[in-house]
Motif scaffolding. Structure first.
Motif, short mmCIF file in Angstrom:
data_model
loop_
_atom_site.label_atom_id
_atom_site.label_comp_id
_atom_site.label_asym_id
_atom_site.label_seq_id
_atom_site.Cartn_x
_atom_site.Cartn_y
_atom_site.Cartn_z
N GLN A 12 0.84 -1.20 0.00
CA GLN A 12 0.00 0.00 0.00
C GLN A 12 0.87 1.25 0.00
N PRO A 13 0.59 2.21 -0.89
CA PRO A 13 1.41 3.43 -0.93
C PRO A 13 1.34 4.22 0.38
N GLU A 14 2.33 5.08 0.56
CA GLU A 14 2.34 5.95 1.73
C GLU A 14 1.28 7.06 1.56
N ALA A 15 0.89 7.64 2.69
CA ALA A 15 -0.03 8.77 2.65
C ALA A 15 0.63 9.94 1.93
N PRO A 16 -0.11 10.70 1.13
CA PRO A 16 0.48 11.82 0.39
C PRO A 16 0.91 12.95 1.34
N MET A 17 1.96 13.64 0.95
CA MET A 17 2.50 14.74 1.77
C MET A 17 2.74 15.96 0.90
#
Length: 598
Positions: free
Chosen positions: A159-164
Protein backbone atom coordinates in the motif's frame (compact mmCIF):
# COMPACT_ATOMS: atom_id res chain seq x y z
CA UNK A 1 4.76 17.31 -30.05
CA UNK A 2 5.75 17.61 -26.41
CA UNK A 3 5.42 14.64 -24.11
CA UNK A 4 2.56 14.79 -21.68
CA UNK A 5 3.42 16.00 -18.20
CA UNK A 6 0.29 15.36 -16.20
CA UNK A 7 -1.48 12.34 -17.70
CA UNK A 8 -0.13 8.84 -17.99
CA UNK A 9 -1.53 6.02 -20.06
CA UNK A 10 -0.66 3.05 -17.92
CA UNK A 11 -3.41 0.47 -17.65
CA UNK A 12 -3.97 0.49 -13.89
CA UNK A 13 -6.81 -2.03 -13.97
CA UNK A 14 -5.50 -5.53 -13.26
CA UNK A 15 -8.47 -7.91 -13.42
CA UNK A 16 -6.23 -10.94 -12.98
CA UNK A 17 -5.06 -9.65 -9.59
CA UNK A 18 -8.58 -9.38 -8.25
CA UNK A 19 -9.25 -13.06 -7.42
CA UNK A 20 -6.17 -13.61 -5.18
CA UNK A 21 -6.77 -10.30 -3.44
CA UNK A 22 -10.40 -11.21 -2.89
CA UNK A 23 -9.28 -14.55 -1.45
CA UNK A 24 -6.94 -12.73 0.98
CA UNK A 25 -9.75 -10.40 2.03
CA UNK A 26 -12.05 -13.35 2.64
CA UNK A 27 -9.42 -14.97 4.82
CA UNK A 28 -9.28 -11.78 6.88
CA UNK A 29 -13.09 -11.82 7.10
CA UNK A 30 -12.93 -15.37 8.43
CA UNK A 31 -10.41 -14.33 11.06
CA UNK A 32 -12.84 -11.64 12.26
CA UNK A 33 -15.91 -13.88 12.10
CA UNK A 34 -17.50 -11.72 9.39
CA UNK A 35 -19.80 -12.78 6.56
CA UNK A 36 -18.90 -9.77 4.46
CA UNK A 37 -16.90 -6.56 4.20
CA UNK A 38 -17.75 -3.23 2.56
CA UNK A 39 -15.19 -1.52 0.32
CA UNK A 40 -16.22 1.98 -0.81
CA UNK A 41 -14.53 4.31 -3.29
CA UNK A 42 -13.88 6.74 -0.45
CA UNK A 43 -11.28 7.94 2.02
CA UNK A 44 -11.70 9.44 5.48
CA UNK A 45 -12.15 12.88 3.94
CA UNK A 46 -15.21 11.67 2.01
CA UNK A 47 -14.25 13.48 -1.17
CA UNK A 48 -14.94 12.11 -4.64
CA UNK A 49 -11.28 11.67 -5.54
CA UNK A 50 -8.79 9.62 -3.56
CA UNK A 51 -5.02 9.34 -3.29
CA UNK A 52 -3.37 6.09 -4.46
CA UNK A 53 -3.09 4.94 -0.84
CA UNK A 54 -6.86 5.09 -0.48
CA UNK A 55 -7.83 3.58 -3.82
CA UNK A 56 -8.93 0.35 -2.18
CA UNK A 57 -11.80 -0.37 -4.55
CA UNK A 58 -9.52 -0.30 -7.59
CA UNK A 59 -6.83 -2.35 -5.83
CA UNK A 60 -9.29 -5.08 -4.90
CA UNK A 61 -11.52 -5.25 -7.97
CA UNK A 62 -9.68 -3.56 -10.84
CA UNK A 63 -12.53 -1.06 -11.32
CA UNK A 64 -11.09 2.46 -11.60
CA UNK A 65 -14.22 4.62 -11.75
CA UNK A 66 -14.69 7.60 -9.43
CA UNK A 67 -17.72 6.19 -7.60
CA UNK A 68 -18.78 2.74 -6.51
CA UNK A 69 -18.68 -0.01 -3.89
CA UNK A 70 -17.68 -3.61 -3.51
CA UNK A 71 -19.58 -5.82 -1.10
CA UNK A 72 -17.39 -8.87 -0.58
CA UNK A 73 -19.22 -11.92 0.77
CA UNK A 74 -17.89 -15.47 1.04
CA UNK A 75 -19.67 -16.78 -2.06
CA UNK A 76 -20.01 -13.64 -4.18
CA UNK A 77 -18.68 -10.12 -4.53
CA UNK A 78 -20.84 -7.35 -5.98
CA UNK A 79 -19.28 -4.30 -7.63
CA UNK A 80 -21.82 -1.46 -7.56
CA UNK A 81 -21.50 1.10 -10.37
CA UNK A 82 -23.76 3.84 -11.69
CA UNK A 83 -24.76 4.55 -15.26
CA UNK A 84 -21.46 6.22 -16.18
CA UNK A 85 -19.47 3.03 -15.70
CA UNK A 86 -21.64 0.13 -16.84
CA UNK A 87 -19.60 -0.46 -19.97
CA UNK A 88 -16.24 0.22 -18.30
CA UNK A 89 -16.72 -2.18 -15.38
CA UNK A 90 -17.25 -5.14 -17.70
CA UNK A 91 -13.70 -4.78 -19.02
CA UNK A 92 -12.04 -4.12 -15.68
CA UNK A 93 -13.18 -6.82 -13.26
CA UNK A 94 -12.63 -10.57 -13.20
CA UNK A 95 -15.56 -13.04 -13.36
CA UNK A 96 -15.29 -13.50 -9.59
CA UNK A 97 -16.84 -10.02 -9.25
CA UNK A 98 -20.45 -9.37 -10.25
CA UNK A 99 -21.31 -5.88 -11.60
CA UNK A 100 -24.48 -4.49 -10.00
CA UNK A 101 -26.50 -1.58 -11.39
CA UNK A 102 -26.48 1.05 -8.65
CA UNK A 103 -28.42 2.93 -7.32
CA UNK A 104 -31.22 1.04 -9.08
CA UNK A 105 -30.20 -1.87 -6.85
CA UNK A 106 -29.22 -0.59 -3.41
CA UNK A 107 -26.50 -2.11 -1.26
CA UNK A 108 -29.02 -3.09 1.40
CA UNK A 109 -31.33 -4.76 -1.11
CA UNK A 110 -28.48 -6.79 -2.59
CA UNK A 111 -27.01 -7.75 0.79
CA UNK A 112 -30.42 -8.85 2.03
CA UNK A 113 -30.87 -11.02 -1.02
CA UNK A 114 -27.42 -12.58 -0.79
CA UNK A 115 -27.54 -13.07 3.00
CA UNK A 116 -31.18 -14.10 3.51
CA UNK A 117 -30.41 -15.74 6.87
CA UNK A 118 -28.65 -12.63 8.15
CA UNK A 119 -25.04 -12.28 9.19
CA UNK A 120 -22.32 -9.83 10.13
CA UNK A 121 -20.85 -7.43 7.57
CA UNK A 122 -17.85 -5.33 8.57
CA UNK A 123 -16.97 -1.80 7.54
CA UNK A 124 -14.33 0.82 8.32
CA UNK A 125 -16.11 3.63 10.23
CA UNK A 126 -13.66 6.20 8.85
CA UNK A 127 -14.78 5.40 5.29
CA UNK A 128 -18.56 5.50 5.78
CA UNK A 129 -20.57 8.68 6.26
CA UNK A 130 -23.15 9.01 8.99
CA UNK A 131 -25.91 9.40 6.42
CA UNK A 132 -24.63 6.48 4.38
CA UNK A 133 -24.65 4.15 7.37
CA UNK A 134 -28.11 5.30 8.38
CA UNK A 135 -29.55 4.59 4.95
CA UNK A 136 -27.82 1.22 4.73
CA UNK A 137 -28.99 0.08 8.14
CA UNK A 138 -32.56 1.20 7.44
CA UNK A 139 -32.77 -1.20 4.50
CA UNK A 140 -31.32 -4.24 6.24
CA UNK A 141 -33.25 -6.90 8.12
CA UNK A 142 -31.29 -9.43 10.13
CA UNK A 143 -27.88 -8.29 8.88
CA UNK A 144 -25.65 -6.56 11.43
CA UNK A 145 -23.12 -3.94 10.32
CA UNK A 146 -19.98 -4.16 12.45
CA UNK A 147 -17.35 -1.44 12.82
CA UNK A 148 -13.87 -2.89 12.41
CA UNK A 149 -10.39 -2.04 11.19
CA UNK A 150 -9.91 -1.82 7.45
CA UNK A 151 -9.39 -5.38 6.25
CA UNK A 152 -8.20 -4.28 2.82
CA UNK A 153 -5.36 -2.39 4.47
CA UNK A 154 -4.53 -5.52 6.44
CA UNK A 155 -3.96 -7.58 3.28
CA UNK A 156 -2.55 -4.80 1.01
CA UNK A 157 1.16 -5.49 1.38
CA UNK A 158 2.52 -2.72 -0.86
CA UNK A 159 0.00 0.00 0.00
CA UNK A 160 1.41 3.43 -0.93
CA UNK A 161 2.34 5.95 1.73
CA UNK A 162 -0.03 8.77 2.65
CA UNK A 163 0.48 11.82 0.39
CA UNK A 164 2.50 14.74 1.77
CA UNK A 165 1.95 17.45 -0.83
CA UNK A 166 2.73 21.01 0.22
CA UNK A 167 0.08 23.68 0.75
CA UNK A 168 0.05 26.80 -1.42
CA UNK A 169 -1.37 30.21 -0.52
CA UNK A 170 -4.45 31.16 -2.59
CA UNK A 171 -4.31 34.98 -2.90
CA UNK A 172 -7.14 37.03 -1.43
CA UNK A 173 -7.50 38.98 -4.68
CA UNK A 174 -8.42 35.75 -6.48
CA UNK A 175 -10.60 34.47 -3.64
CA UNK A 176 -12.46 37.75 -3.24
CA UNK A 177 -12.59 37.32 0.55
CA UNK A 178 -9.92 36.90 3.19
CA UNK A 179 -9.73 33.75 5.29
CA UNK A 180 -10.30 35.88 8.40
CA UNK A 181 -13.56 37.20 6.92
CA UNK A 182 -14.77 33.72 6.00
CA UNK A 183 -13.93 32.29 9.42
CA UNK A 184 -15.65 35.11 11.28
CA UNK A 185 -18.77 34.95 9.11
CA UNK A 186 -19.16 31.19 9.40
CA UNK A 187 -18.48 31.19 13.14
CA UNK A 188 -21.32 33.70 13.58
CA UNK A 189 -23.67 31.34 11.74
CA UNK A 190 -23.10 28.25 13.89
CA UNK A 191 -26.13 29.01 16.04
CA UNK A 192 -26.22 26.92 19.20
CA UNK A 193 -23.28 24.78 18.10
CA UNK A 194 -19.98 25.51 19.79
CA UNK A 195 -17.99 24.01 16.94
CA UNK A 196 -18.32 22.50 13.47
CA UNK A 197 -16.22 19.60 12.20
CA UNK A 198 -14.88 19.99 8.64
CA UNK A 199 -13.66 16.86 6.88
CA UNK A 200 -14.04 17.79 3.20
CA UNK A 201 -10.63 18.84 1.82
CA UNK A 202 -12.10 21.48 -0.50
CA UNK A 203 -14.00 23.04 2.42
CA UNK A 204 -10.77 23.34 4.41
CA UNK A 205 -8.93 24.76 1.39
CA UNK A 206 -11.67 27.29 0.64
CA UNK A 207 -12.07 28.44 4.24
CA UNK A 208 -8.35 29.08 4.79
CA UNK A 209 -7.54 30.38 1.27
CA UNK A 210 -5.02 27.65 0.66
CA UNK A 211 -4.68 24.99 -1.99
CA UNK A 212 -3.04 21.58 -1.69
CA UNK A 213 -1.51 18.84 -3.77
CA UNK A 214 -2.44 15.57 -2.09
CA UNK A 215 -5.06 14.50 -4.64
CA UNK A 216 -4.16 14.20 -8.34
CA UNK A 217 -5.99 16.75 -10.51
CA UNK A 218 -7.57 18.47 -7.48
CA UNK A 219 -5.65 21.21 -5.62
CA UNK A 220 -6.80 20.17 -2.15
CA UNK A 221 -4.96 19.02 0.97
CA UNK A 222 -5.45 15.99 3.16
CA UNK A 223 -6.48 17.95 6.23
CA UNK A 224 -9.37 18.31 8.64
CA UNK A 225 -10.43 21.26 10.75
CA UNK A 226 -12.64 22.31 13.63
CA UNK A 227 -14.34 25.69 13.30
CA UNK A 228 -15.05 27.07 16.79
CA UNK A 229 -17.90 29.44 17.59
CA UNK A 230 -15.41 31.92 19.08
CA UNK A 231 -13.93 32.48 15.62
CA UNK A 232 -10.89 30.24 15.91
CA UNK A 233 -10.01 27.26 13.71
CA UNK A 234 -7.94 24.23 14.59
CA UNK A 235 -6.31 22.82 11.46
CA UNK A 236 -5.10 19.21 11.57
CA UNK A 237 -2.39 18.84 8.95
CA UNK A 238 1.15 17.50 8.75
CA UNK A 239 3.51 20.33 9.65
CA UNK A 240 5.75 19.62 6.65
CA UNK A 241 2.92 20.62 4.31
CA UNK A 242 3.01 24.20 5.59
CA UNK A 243 6.46 24.86 4.14
CA UNK A 244 4.99 25.73 0.75
CA UNK A 245 2.86 28.65 1.98
CA UNK A 246 3.81 32.12 0.72
CA UNK A 247 2.09 33.79 3.67
CA UNK A 248 1.38 32.65 7.21
CA UNK A 249 -2.02 31.31 8.14
CA UNK A 250 -4.28 33.80 9.96
CA UNK A 251 -3.61 34.32 13.66
CA UNK A 252 -6.98 32.71 14.46
CA UNK A 253 -5.78 29.36 13.04
CA UNK A 254 -4.08 26.88 15.35
CA UNK A 255 -2.19 24.01 13.71
CA UNK A 256 -2.19 20.51 15.18
CA UNK A 257 -0.95 17.12 13.99
CA UNK A 258 -3.43 14.81 12.22
CA UNK A 259 -2.97 12.26 15.02
CA UNK A 260 -4.42 14.84 17.44
CA UNK A 261 -7.76 15.00 15.60
CA UNK A 262 -9.53 12.23 17.55
CA UNK A 263 -8.40 13.62 20.91
CA UNK A 264 -9.52 17.13 19.99
CA UNK A 265 -12.95 15.81 19.02
CA UNK A 266 -13.27 14.02 22.35
CA UNK A 267 -12.43 17.22 24.25
CA UNK A 268 -15.03 19.45 22.57
CA UNK A 269 -17.63 20.95 24.87
CA UNK A 270 -21.18 21.93 24.00
CA UNK A 271 -23.17 21.01 20.86
CA UNK A 272 -20.98 20.03 17.91
CA UNK A 273 -22.12 20.39 14.30
CA UNK A 274 -21.44 17.70 11.74
CA UNK A 275 -22.61 17.20 8.17
CA UNK A 276 -24.10 13.68 8.08
CA UNK A 277 -23.58 13.52 4.31
CA UNK A 278 -19.80 13.77 4.61
CA UNK A 279 -18.85 13.24 8.25
CA UNK A 280 -17.28 9.82 8.86
CA UNK A 281 -19.06 7.51 11.27
CA UNK A 282 -15.86 7.39 13.34
CA UNK A 283 -16.09 11.13 14.05
CA UNK A 284 -19.69 10.82 15.24
CA UNK A 285 -18.72 7.82 17.37
CA UNK A 286 -15.94 9.77 19.10
CA UNK A 287 -18.25 12.69 19.80
CA UNK A 288 -21.01 10.44 21.11
CA UNK A 289 -18.65 8.47 23.34
CA UNK A 290 -17.41 11.76 24.81
CA UNK A 291 -20.96 12.83 25.62
CA UNK A 292 -21.15 15.67 23.11
CA UNK A 293 -24.51 16.65 21.74
CA UNK A 294 -24.40 16.30 17.95
CA UNK A 295 -26.15 18.84 15.75
CA UNK A 296 -26.64 17.70 12.16
CA UNK A 297 -26.50 20.36 9.46
CA UNK A 298 -24.79 20.95 6.14
CA UNK A 299 -21.08 21.69 6.08
CA UNK A 300 -21.08 25.46 6.67
CA UNK A 301 -18.59 26.01 3.83
CA UNK A 302 -20.66 24.38 1.09
CA UNK A 303 -23.03 27.16 0.06
CA UNK A 304 -20.61 30.09 0.55
CA UNK A 305 -18.03 28.18 -1.49
CA UNK A 306 -20.55 27.50 -4.24
CA UNK A 307 -21.63 31.16 -4.44
CA UNK A 308 -18.60 32.51 -6.26
CA UNK A 309 -17.43 36.01 -5.43
CA UNK A 310 -17.11 38.64 -8.15
CA UNK A 311 -13.35 38.06 -8.04
CA UNK A 312 -13.82 34.31 -8.53
CA UNK A 313 -16.25 34.87 -11.42
CA UNK A 314 -13.79 37.26 -13.04
CA UNK A 315 -11.08 34.64 -12.61
CA UNK A 316 -13.32 31.98 -14.12
CA UNK A 317 -13.96 34.15 -17.18
CA UNK A 318 -10.24 34.78 -17.63
CA UNK A 319 -9.38 31.09 -17.18
CA UNK A 320 -12.02 30.06 -19.70
CA UNK A 321 -10.77 32.52 -22.33
CA UNK A 322 -7.22 31.25 -21.88
CA UNK A 323 -8.43 27.67 -22.03
CA UNK A 324 -10.62 28.37 -25.06
CA UNK A 325 -7.65 29.71 -27.01
CA UNK A 326 -5.76 26.50 -26.22
CA UNK A 327 -8.79 24.47 -27.34
CA UNK A 328 -9.04 26.38 -30.62
CA UNK A 329 -5.36 25.79 -31.36
CA UNK A 330 -5.91 22.12 -30.59
CA UNK A 331 -9.03 21.85 -32.78
CA UNK A 332 -7.26 23.63 -35.62
CA UNK A 333 -4.44 21.09 -35.38
CA UNK A 334 -6.92 18.23 -35.20
CA UNK A 335 -8.73 19.23 -38.38
CA UNK A 336 -5.41 19.37 -40.23
CA UNK A 337 -4.60 15.72 -39.46
CA UNK A 338 -5.38 12.98 -41.94
CA UNK A 339 -7.87 10.45 -40.53
CA UNK A 340 -6.06 7.34 -39.38
CA UNK A 341 -2.74 9.15 -38.91
CA UNK A 342 -3.14 9.75 -35.16
CA UNK A 343 -4.48 8.01 -32.07
CA UNK A 344 -6.45 8.82 -28.94
CA UNK A 345 -3.24 9.29 -26.98
CA UNK A 346 -1.91 11.71 -29.61
CA UNK A 347 -5.08 13.76 -29.03
CA UNK A 348 -4.52 13.88 -25.27
CA UNK A 349 -0.89 14.84 -25.63
CA UNK A 350 -1.54 17.60 -28.13
CA UNK A 351 -4.34 19.13 -26.09
CA UNK A 352 -2.29 19.08 -22.91
CA UNK A 353 0.64 20.66 -24.78
CA UNK A 354 -1.60 23.51 -25.94
CA UNK A 355 -2.80 24.11 -22.38
CA UNK A 356 0.73 24.05 -21.02
CA UNK A 357 1.76 26.53 -23.71
CA UNK A 358 -0.36 29.11 -21.88
CA UNK A 359 2.33 29.12 -19.13
CA UNK A 360 -0.54 29.27 -16.64
CA UNK A 361 -1.63 25.65 -16.33
CA UNK A 362 -1.19 24.25 -12.82
CA UNK A 363 -2.70 20.81 -13.57
CA UNK A 364 -5.34 19.21 -15.70
CA UNK A 365 -8.65 19.15 -13.84
CA UNK A 366 -9.21 15.44 -14.58
CA UNK A 367 -7.72 12.86 -16.90
CA UNK A 368 -8.68 13.77 -20.45
CA UNK A 369 -11.32 11.54 -22.01
CA UNK A 370 -10.35 10.93 -25.62
CA UNK A 371 -12.67 8.33 -27.10
CA UNK A 372 -13.03 7.59 -30.79
CA UNK A 373 -15.80 5.49 -32.31
CA UNK A 374 -17.06 2.88 -29.80
CA UNK A 375 -14.82 4.26 -27.04
CA UNK A 376 -16.87 7.45 -27.07
CA UNK A 377 -19.83 5.48 -25.73
CA UNK A 378 -17.90 4.74 -22.52
CA UNK A 379 -18.93 7.81 -20.54
CA UNK A 380 -15.73 8.05 -18.45
CA UNK A 381 -13.38 6.28 -20.84
CA UNK A 382 -9.69 6.46 -19.96
CA UNK A 383 -7.33 5.75 -22.82
CA UNK A 384 -4.37 3.51 -22.02
CA UNK A 385 -1.50 2.14 -24.07
CA UNK A 386 -3.50 -1.10 -24.33
CA UNK A 387 -6.72 0.53 -25.56
CA UNK A 388 -5.25 3.36 -27.66
CA UNK A 389 -7.17 3.42 -30.96
CA UNK A 390 -6.57 5.18 -34.24
CA UNK A 391 -8.98 7.97 -35.03
CA UNK A 392 -10.41 6.81 -38.34
CA UNK A 393 -12.42 8.36 -41.16
CA UNK A 394 -16.12 8.39 -40.29
CA UNK A 395 -15.54 8.28 -36.52
CA UNK A 396 -16.93 10.64 -33.94
CA UNK A 397 -14.21 11.72 -31.51
CA UNK A 398 -15.36 12.67 -28.01
CA UNK A 399 -12.88 14.82 -26.05
CA UNK A 400 -13.76 15.78 -22.47
CA UNK A 401 -11.02 17.74 -20.69
CA UNK A 402 -10.20 20.65 -18.45
CA UNK A 403 -7.46 22.66 -16.80
CA UNK A 404 -6.61 23.88 -13.32
CA UNK A 405 -5.45 27.50 -13.37
CA UNK A 406 -4.78 29.74 -10.39
CA UNK A 407 -7.79 31.85 -11.36
CA UNK A 408 -10.22 29.09 -12.28
CA UNK A 409 -11.10 25.50 -13.13
CA UNK A 410 -12.32 24.55 -16.61
CA UNK A 411 -14.23 21.57 -17.99
CA UNK A 412 -15.31 21.23 -21.61
CA UNK A 413 -16.48 18.45 -23.91
CA UNK A 414 -16.55 18.60 -27.68
CA UNK A 415 -17.59 15.85 -30.08
CA UNK A 416 -15.79 16.20 -33.40
CA UNK A 417 -16.50 14.73 -36.83
CA UNK A 418 -13.57 12.88 -38.38
CA UNK A 419 -14.12 12.86 -42.10
CA UNK A 420 -17.70 12.74 -43.30
CA UNK A 421 -20.23 12.01 -40.53
CA UNK A 422 -23.25 9.78 -41.11
CA UNK A 423 -26.82 11.03 -41.09
CA UNK A 424 -27.70 9.12 -37.91
CA UNK A 425 -24.72 10.61 -36.13
CA UNK A 426 -25.70 14.11 -37.26
CA UNK A 427 -29.28 13.68 -36.10
CA UNK A 428 -28.15 12.36 -32.72
CA UNK A 429 -25.66 15.21 -32.33
CA UNK A 430 -28.33 17.79 -33.15
CA UNK A 431 -30.65 16.37 -30.50
CA UNK A 432 -27.91 16.64 -27.90
CA UNK A 433 -27.12 20.17 -29.08
CA UNK A 434 -30.78 21.18 -28.75
CA UNK A 435 -30.74 19.98 -25.15
CA UNK A 436 -27.58 21.96 -24.41
CA UNK A 437 -29.04 25.08 -26.00
CA UNK A 438 -32.27 24.64 -24.01
CA UNK A 439 -30.33 24.82 -20.75
CA UNK A 440 -28.25 27.75 -22.01
CA UNK A 441 -31.39 29.78 -22.82
CA UNK A 442 -33.34 28.99 -19.65
CA UNK A 443 -34.92 31.62 -17.42
CA UNK A 444 -36.45 30.36 -14.21
CA UNK A 445 -37.89 31.66 -10.93
CA UNK A 446 -35.48 31.83 -8.01
CA UNK A 447 -35.86 28.87 -5.67
CA UNK A 448 -35.74 26.13 -8.28
CA UNK A 449 -33.11 23.39 -8.11
CA UNK A 450 -31.40 21.12 -10.61
CA UNK A 451 -34.18 18.56 -10.49
CA UNK A 452 -36.57 21.27 -11.76
CA UNK A 453 -34.41 22.17 -14.78
CA UNK A 454 -32.78 18.88 -15.79
CA UNK A 455 -35.63 17.72 -18.05
CA UNK A 456 -35.17 20.69 -20.38
CA UNK A 457 -31.96 19.12 -21.69
CA UNK A 458 -33.56 15.71 -22.18
CA UNK A 459 -36.77 16.57 -24.04
CA UNK A 460 -35.19 16.53 -27.54
CA UNK A 461 -33.72 13.11 -26.71
CA UNK A 462 -36.90 11.77 -25.14
CA UNK A 463 -38.77 12.69 -28.30
CA UNK A 464 -36.50 10.25 -30.15
CA UNK A 465 -36.73 7.53 -27.48
CA UNK A 466 -33.24 8.28 -26.10
CA UNK A 467 -31.77 9.42 -22.78
CA UNK A 468 -28.46 9.46 -20.92
CA UNK A 469 -27.57 7.82 -17.60
CA UNK A 470 -25.82 10.75 -15.93
CA UNK A 471 -26.78 14.15 -14.64
CA UNK A 472 -26.90 17.09 -17.00
CA UNK A 473 -24.45 19.06 -14.91
CA UNK A 474 -22.30 19.25 -11.79
CA UNK A 475 -20.95 22.14 -9.78
CA UNK A 476 -17.40 23.36 -10.45
CA UNK A 477 -14.97 24.97 -8.02
CA UNK A 478 -12.79 28.08 -8.23
CA UNK A 479 -9.36 26.52 -8.66
CA UNK A 480 -10.75 23.65 -6.61
CA UNK A 481 -12.49 20.38 -7.41
CA UNK A 482 -13.93 20.05 -10.89
CA UNK A 483 -16.91 18.28 -9.29
CA UNK A 484 -18.28 20.51 -6.53
CA UNK A 485 -21.51 20.47 -4.55
CA UNK A 486 -23.99 21.09 -3.26
CA UNK A 487 -25.71 22.24 -6.46
CA UNK A 488 -26.33 19.79 -9.30
CA UNK A 489 -28.11 20.12 -12.63
CA UNK A 490 -29.63 16.68 -12.31
CA UNK A 491 -32.70 14.77 -11.20
CA UNK A 492 -30.98 14.40 -7.85
CA UNK A 493 -30.26 18.12 -7.50
CA UNK A 494 -32.27 19.50 -4.55
CA UNK A 495 -30.25 22.63 -3.67
CA UNK A 496 -31.75 25.77 -5.26
CA UNK A 497 -29.54 27.60 -7.70
CA UNK A 498 -28.20 30.97 -6.56
CA UNK A 499 -26.24 33.68 -8.36
CA UNK A 500 -22.54 32.89 -8.54
CA UNK A 501 -22.88 29.14 -8.72
CA UNK A 502 -21.01 27.49 -11.60
CA UNK A 503 -22.32 24.28 -13.15
CA UNK A 504 -21.64 22.24 -16.25
CA UNK A 505 -24.20 21.87 -19.03
CA UNK A 506 -23.46 18.52 -20.69
CA UNK A 507 -26.23 16.37 -22.14
CA UNK A 508 -25.17 13.31 -24.11
CA UNK A 509 -26.23 10.30 -26.15
CA UNK A 510 -24.34 7.00 -26.18
CA UNK A 511 -24.81 4.07 -28.53
CA UNK A 512 -22.80 1.20 -27.06
CA UNK A 513 -20.37 -0.31 -29.53
CA UNK A 514 -20.85 2.55 -32.01
CA UNK A 515 -20.19 6.08 -30.74
CA UNK A 516 -20.83 8.61 -28.00
CA UNK A 517 -21.86 12.25 -28.17
CA UNK A 518 -21.55 14.87 -25.43
CA UNK A 519 -21.43 18.66 -25.66
CA UNK A 520 -20.39 20.56 -22.55
CA UNK A 521 -20.06 24.20 -21.60
CA UNK A 522 -19.69 25.66 -18.14
CA UNK A 523 -22.29 28.22 -17.11
CA UNK A 524 -22.66 30.58 -14.14
CA UNK A 525 -25.97 31.39 -12.47
CA UNK A 526 -26.85 35.09 -12.60
CA UNK A 527 -29.84 37.37 -12.14
CA UNK A 528 -31.78 37.27 -15.39
CA UNK A 529 -31.85 40.46 -17.48
CA UNK A 530 -35.07 42.40 -16.99
CA UNK A 531 -37.90 41.88 -19.46
CA UNK A 532 -40.57 44.44 -20.25
CA UNK A 533 -43.95 43.32 -18.97
CA UNK A 534 -42.53 40.61 -16.69
CA UNK A 535 -44.63 39.81 -13.61
CA UNK A 536 -41.75 38.29 -11.66
CA UNK A 537 -38.54 40.11 -10.89
CA UNK A 538 -36.69 37.27 -9.13
CA UNK A 539 -35.72 35.34 -12.25
CA UNK A 540 -32.39 33.66 -12.85
CA UNK A 541 -30.51 32.65 -16.00
CA UNK A 542 -27.15 31.28 -17.07
CA UNK A 543 -24.07 33.11 -18.29
CA UNK A 544 -22.05 30.86 -20.61
CA UNK A 545 -18.39 30.85 -19.61
CA UNK A 546 -17.04 28.53 -22.32
CA UNK A 547 -16.08 30.12 -25.67
CA UNK A 548 -15.20 27.21 -27.95
CA UNK A 549 -16.98 26.52 -31.26
CA UNK A 550 -19.33 23.55 -31.63
CA UNK A 551 -18.75 21.34 -34.68
CA UNK A 552 -21.10 22.72 -37.35
CA UNK A 553 -20.46 19.70 -39.60
CA UNK A 554 -22.46 17.56 -37.20
CA UNK A 555 -25.53 19.80 -37.09
CA UNK A 556 -28.71 19.21 -39.08
CA UNK A 557 -29.90 22.84 -39.42
CA UNK A 558 -33.47 21.83 -40.29
CA UNK A 559 -33.84 20.17 -36.88
CA UNK A 560 -33.20 23.46 -35.05
CA UNK A 561 -35.87 26.02 -34.27
CA UNK A 562 -35.23 29.64 -35.31
CA UNK A 563 -34.52 30.54 -31.67
CA UNK A 564 -31.99 27.71 -31.39
CA UNK A 565 -30.26 28.78 -34.58
CA UNK A 566 -30.13 32.36 -33.36
CA UNK A 567 -28.59 31.26 -30.07
CA UNK A 568 -25.94 29.16 -31.83
CA UNK A 569 -25.01 31.90 -34.29
CA UNK A 570 -24.77 34.44 -31.47
CA UNK A 571 -22.66 32.03 -29.41
CA UNK A 572 -20.26 31.47 -32.30
CA UNK A 573 -20.04 35.21 -32.96
CA UNK A 574 -19.09 35.69 -29.31
CA UNK A 575 -16.44 32.98 -29.57
CA UNK A 576 -14.94 34.67 -32.63
CA UNK A 577 -14.93 38.11 -31.01
CA UNK A 578 -13.35 36.90 -27.78
CA UNK A 579 -10.66 34.68 -29.27
CA UNK A 580 -9.45 36.21 -32.55
CA UNK A 581 -6.68 38.25 -30.92
CA UNK A 582 -3.67 36.27 -29.83
CA UNK A 583 -4.16 33.32 -32.19
CA UNK A 584 -1.70 32.52 -34.96
CA UNK A 585 -2.85 32.83 -38.57
CA UNK A 586 -3.70 29.15 -38.94
CA UNK A 587 -5.81 28.98 -35.77
CA UNK A 588 -7.49 32.31 -36.59
CA UNK A 589 -8.47 31.07 -40.04
CA UNK A 590 -9.86 27.87 -38.50
CA UNK A 591 -11.84 29.92 -35.96
CA UNK A 592 -13.34 32.11 -38.68
CA UNK A 593 -14.61 29.05 -40.55
CA UNK A 594 -15.80 27.25 -37.40
CA UNK A 595 -17.85 30.23 -36.19
CA UNK A 596 -19.52 31.16 -39.49
CA UNK A 597 -23.30 31.58 -39.22
CA UNK A 598 -25.19 28.34 -39.63
Amino acid sequence: MTETEFQSFEDTARPEQGPPRLAALRAAMDAEGLDGFLVPRADMYQGEYVAPRDDRLAWLTGFTGSAGWCVALHDTAGVFVDGRYRVQVKAQVAPEFTPVDWPETSLSEWIGRELPQGGRVGFDPWLMSVEGLRKLEAGLDGVVLDRCENLVDRVWDDQPEAPMGPLRTHPDDLAGRSAEDKIAALADELGDARAAVLTLPDSVAWLLNVRGSDIPRNPVPHATAILHADGRVTLFVAAAKLDGLDAPLPDVVDVAAPDDFAGALASLEGPVRIDPASCPVAVADILSDAGSKIVEAADPCLLPKARKTEAELAGARAAHLRDAAAMVRFLSWLDAQAPGSFTEIDVVRRLEAERRATDALREISFETISGTGPHGAIVHYRVTEATDARVEDGHLLLVDSGGQYADGTTDITRTIAIGAPGETERADFTRVLRGMIAISRLRWPAGLAGRDLDAAARIPLWEAGCDYAHGTGHGVGAYLSVHEGPQRLARTGTVPFEPGMIVSNEPGLYREGQYGIRIENLVAVRDAPALQGATRKDMLSFETLTSVPIDRRLIVPEMLTPAERDWLDAYHATCAARLAEGLDDEARAWLEQATAPL
